[in-house]
Design a protein around this motif. Structure first.
Motif, PDB file in Angstrom:
ATOM      1  N   THR A   1       0.160  -1.303   0.418  1.00  0.00           N
ATOM      2  CA  THR A   1       0.034  -0.423  -0.148  1.00  0.00           C
ATOM      3  C   THR A   1       0.998   1.009   0.624  1.00  0.00           C
ATOM      4  O   THR A   1       1.560   1.444   1.075  1.00  0.00           O
ATOM      5  CB  THR A   1      -1.185   0.549   0.770  1.00  0.00           C
ATOM      6  OG1 THR A   1      -2.124  -0.917   0.906  1.00  0.00           O
ATOM      7  CG2 THR A   1      -2.141   1.416   1.309  1.00  0.00           C
ATOM      8  N   HIS A   2       0.944   1.576  -0.628  1.00  0.00           N
ATOM      9  CA  HIS A   2       1.861   3.206  -0.913  1.00  0.00           C
ATOM     10  C   HIS A   2       0.858   4.611  -0.954  1.00  0.00           C
ATOM     11  O   HIS A   2      -0.044   4.058  -1.738  1.00  0.00           O
ATOM     12  CB  HIS A   2       2.455   3.247  -2.427  1.00  0.00           C
ATOM     13  CG  HIS A   2       3.139   1.852  -2.558  1.00  0.00           C
ATOM     14  ND1 HIS A   2       4.210   1.281  -2.101  1.00  0.00           N
ATOM     15  CD2 HIS A   2       2.818   0.486  -3.543  1.00  0.00           C
ATOM     16  CE1 HIS A   2       4.417   0.422  -2.751  1.00  0.00           C
ATOM     17  NE2 HIS A   2       4.154  -0.357  -3.273  1.00  0.00           N
ATOM     18  N   ALA A   3       1.554   5.893  -0.479  1.00  0.00           N
ATOM     19  CA  ALA A   3       0.697   6.315  -0.255  1.00  0.00           C
ATOM     20  C   ALA A   3       1.214   7.573  -1.639  1.00  0.00           C
ATOM     21  O   ALA A   3       2.973   7.378  -2.421  1.00  0.00           O
ATOM     22  CB  ALA A   3       1.259   7.271   0.388  1.00  0.00           C
ATOM     23  N   LEU A   4       0.406   8.225  -2.207  1.00  0.00           N
ATOM     24  CA  LEU A   4       0.426   8.939  -3.964  1.00  0.00           C
ATOM     25  C   LEU A   4       0.720  10.388  -4.081  1.00  0.00           C
ATOM     26  O   LEU A   4      -0.488  11.034  -2.817  1.00  0.00           O
ATOM     27  CB  LEU A   4       0.072   8.042  -4.649  1.00  0.00           C
ATOM     28  CG  LEU A   4      -0.118   6.596  -4.896  1.00  0.00           C
ATOM     29  CD1 LEU A   4      -1.638   6.650  -6.118  1.00  0.00           C
ATOM     30  CD2 LEU A   4       0.829   6.127  -5.618  1.00  0.00           C
ATOM     31  N   SER A   5       1.293  10.845  -4.574  1.00  0.00           N
ATOM     32  CA  SER A   5       0.890  12.833  -4.818  1.00  0.00           C
ATOM     33  C   SER A   5       0.333  12.331  -5.967  1.00  0.00           C
ATOM     34  O   SER A   5       0.141  11.379  -6.736  1.00  0.00           O
ATOM     35  CB  SER A   5       2.641  12.643  -4.837  1.00  0.00           C
ATOM     36  OG  SER A   5       3.266  12.533  -6.131  1.00  0.00           O
ATOM     37  N   PRO A   6       0.141  13.605  -6.413  1.00  0.00           N
ATOM     38  CA  PRO A   6      -0.875  13.655  -7.353  1.00  0.00           C
ATOM     39  C   PRO A   6      -0.313  13.178  -8.580  1.00  0.00           C
ATOM     40  O   PRO A   6      -1.098  12.646  -9.608  1.00  0.00           O
ATOM     41  CB  PRO A   6      -1.360  15.627  -7.378  1.00  0.00           C
ATOM     42  CG  PRO A   6      -0.958  15.789  -6.358  1.00  0.00           C
ATOM     43  CD  PRO A   6       0.218  15.304  -5.126  1.00  0.00           C
ATOM     44  N   ASN A   7       0.801  13.286  -8.612  1.00  0.00           N
ATOM     45  CA  ASN A   7       1.348  13.144 -10.403  1.00  0.00           C
ATOM     46  C   ASN A   7       2.406  11.773 -10.145  1.00  0.00           C
ATOM     47  O   ASN A   7       3.028  11.247 -11.206  1.00  0.00           O
ATOM     48  CB  ASN A   7       2.789  13.807 -10.227  1.00  0.00           C
ATOM     49  CG  ASN A   7       4.104  14.022  -9.223  1.00  0.00           C
ATOM     50  OD1 ASN A   7       4.194  13.793  -8.441  1.00  0.00           O
ATOM     51  ND2 ASN A   7       4.926  14.729  -9.917  1.00  0.00           N
ATOM     52  N   GLN A   8       1.810  10.856  -9.321  1.00  0.00           N
ATOM     53  CA  GLN A   8       1.588   9.320  -9.465  1.00  0.00           C
ATOM     54  C   GLN A   8       0.816   8.355  -9.702  1.00  0.00           C
ATOM     55  O   GLN A   8      -0.260   8.634  -9.745  1.00  0.00           O
ATOM     56  CB  GLN A   8       2.696   9.521  -7.863  1.00  0.00           C
ATOM     57  CG  GLN A   8       4.068   9.442  -7.948  1.00  0.00           C
ATOM     58  CD  GLN A   8       4.334   9.851  -6.086  1.00  0.00           C
ATOM     59  OE1 GLN A   8       3.951   9.575  -5.459  1.00  0.00           O
ATOM     60  NE2 GLN A   8       6.090   9.513  -6.196  1.00  0.00           N
ATOM     61  N   CYS A   9       1.556   7.245 -10.081  1.00  0.00           N
ATOM     62  CA  CYS A   9       0.943   5.989 -10.208  1.00  0.00           C
ATOM     63  C   CYS A   9       1.282   4.693  -9.212  1.00  0.00           C
ATOM     64  O   CYS A   9       2.950   4.661  -8.994  1.00  0.00           O
ATOM     65  CB  CYS A   9       0.358   5.897 -11.427  1.00  0.00           C
ATOM     66  SG  CYS A   9       1.719   5.164 -12.366  1.00  0.00           S
ATOM     67  N   THR A  10       0.988   4.115  -8.616  1.00  0.00           N
ATOM     68  CA  THR A  10       0.837   2.462  -8.399  1.00  0.00           C
ATOM     69  C   THR A  10       0.434   1.559  -9.325  1.00  0.00           C
ATOM     70  O   THR A  10      -0.918   1.858  -9.684  1.00  0.00           O
ATOM     71  CB  THR A  10       0.730   3.075  -6.945  1.00  0.00           C
ATOM     72  OG1 THR A  10       1.220   1.574  -6.637  1.00  0.00           O
ATOM     73  CG2 THR A  10      -0.650   2.555  -6.607  1.00  0.00           C
ATOM     74  N   SER A  11       0.896   0.513  -9.122  1.00  0.00           N
ATOM     75  CA  SER A  11       0.379  -0.427  -9.089  1.00  0.00           C
ATOM     76  C   SER A  11       1.466  -1.764  -8.563  1.00  0.00           C
ATOM     77  O   SER A  11       2.021  -2.016  -7.971  1.00  0.00           O
ATOM     78  CB  SER A  11       0.729  -1.120 -11.182  1.00  0.00           C
ATOM     79  OG  SER A  11      -0.076  -2.272 -11.657  1.00  0.00           O
ATOM     80  N   LYS A  12       0.377  -3.358  -8.958  1.00  0.00           N
ATOM     81  CA  LYS A  12       0.975  -4.427  -8.429  1.00  0.00           C
ATOM     82  C   LYS A  12       1.006  -5.349  -9.598  1.00  0.00           C
ATOM     83  O   LYS A  12      -0.260  -6.012  -9.903  1.00  0.00           O
ATOM     84  CB  LYS A  12       0.229  -4.699  -7.277  1.00  0.00           C
ATOM     85  CG  LYS A  12       0.578  -6.021  -6.142  1.00  0.00           C
ATOM     86  CD  LYS A  12      -0.017  -6.459  -4.705  1.00  0.00           C
ATOM     87  CE  LYS A  12      -1.236  -6.246  -5.039  1.00  0.00           C
ATOM     88  NZ  LYS A  12      -2.076  -5.768  -3.411  1.00  0.00           N
TER      89      LYS A  12
END
Length: 170
Positions: free
Chosen positions: A7-18
């Motif tokens: 579980t990652h905290a994101l800033s508005p210009n970031q993305c995440t996936s698994k």
């Protein structure tokens, strides 16, 4: 399965996936390949070579310089080992330089035993990441690119470790 590490905290210009890969090989065998910060080319098909430039490759703070195979939109990547936990089977790596668009990229890889009701011998590998979205791209395309690379790496890891497990039995 493992929201603690993925579980990652994101800033508005970031993305995440698994990306998740189940491997028909025992966890100790799979971990022995994954944990080799100094030899990712053992299963990562897009890595041509690796040199550890700081540390010994077995402790947090170690830094490696990767050369990437031709055909990818990069030639090199500099990566730092942020965490390597042999008891919990957790590895965290950050990209700290290179000639690519993966800025502020941090990946977390965890391994878990999964007997699948068959009495053991299977491993679930989970790799998640957070990364800045390049100005000339969107989150969906950025994740698609990273997911594709990770997926290929994990399929290669599965193929190699499953063959090793089969060779040990046979």
């Amino acid at each position: 399965m493992d929201t603690l590490y993925h579980t990652h905290a994101l800033s508005p210009n970031q993305c995440t996936s698994k990306v998740i890969q189940t491997i028909d090989a025992p966890l100790p065998l799979v971990w022995s390949m994954v944990r080799k910060f100094d030899a990712p080319q053992a299963y990562k098909l897009f890595v041509k070579s690796c040199d550890v430039s700081c540390g010994d490759g077995r402790a947090a703070g170690s830094v490696r310089e990767l050369r990437v195979v031709s055909g990818l939109p990069a030639e090199r990547s500099t990566e730092r080992l942020d965490r390597l936990d042999d008891d919990l089977h957790v590895m965290v790596i950050s990209i700290i330089g290179g000639d690519h668009k993966l800025v502020n990229y941090t990946s977390t890889t965890t391994l878990h035993e999964d007997d699948g009701g068959k009495g053991g011998g299977r491993t679930v590998v989970m790799e998640s990441y957070v990364v800045d979205i390049p100005a000339d791209s969107c989150g969906e395309d950025t994740c698609l690119f990273a997911d594709t690379i990770i997926g290929c790496n994990l399929k290669s890891l599965a193929k190699i470790t499953e063959k090793m497990a089969c060779d040990r039995v046979g």
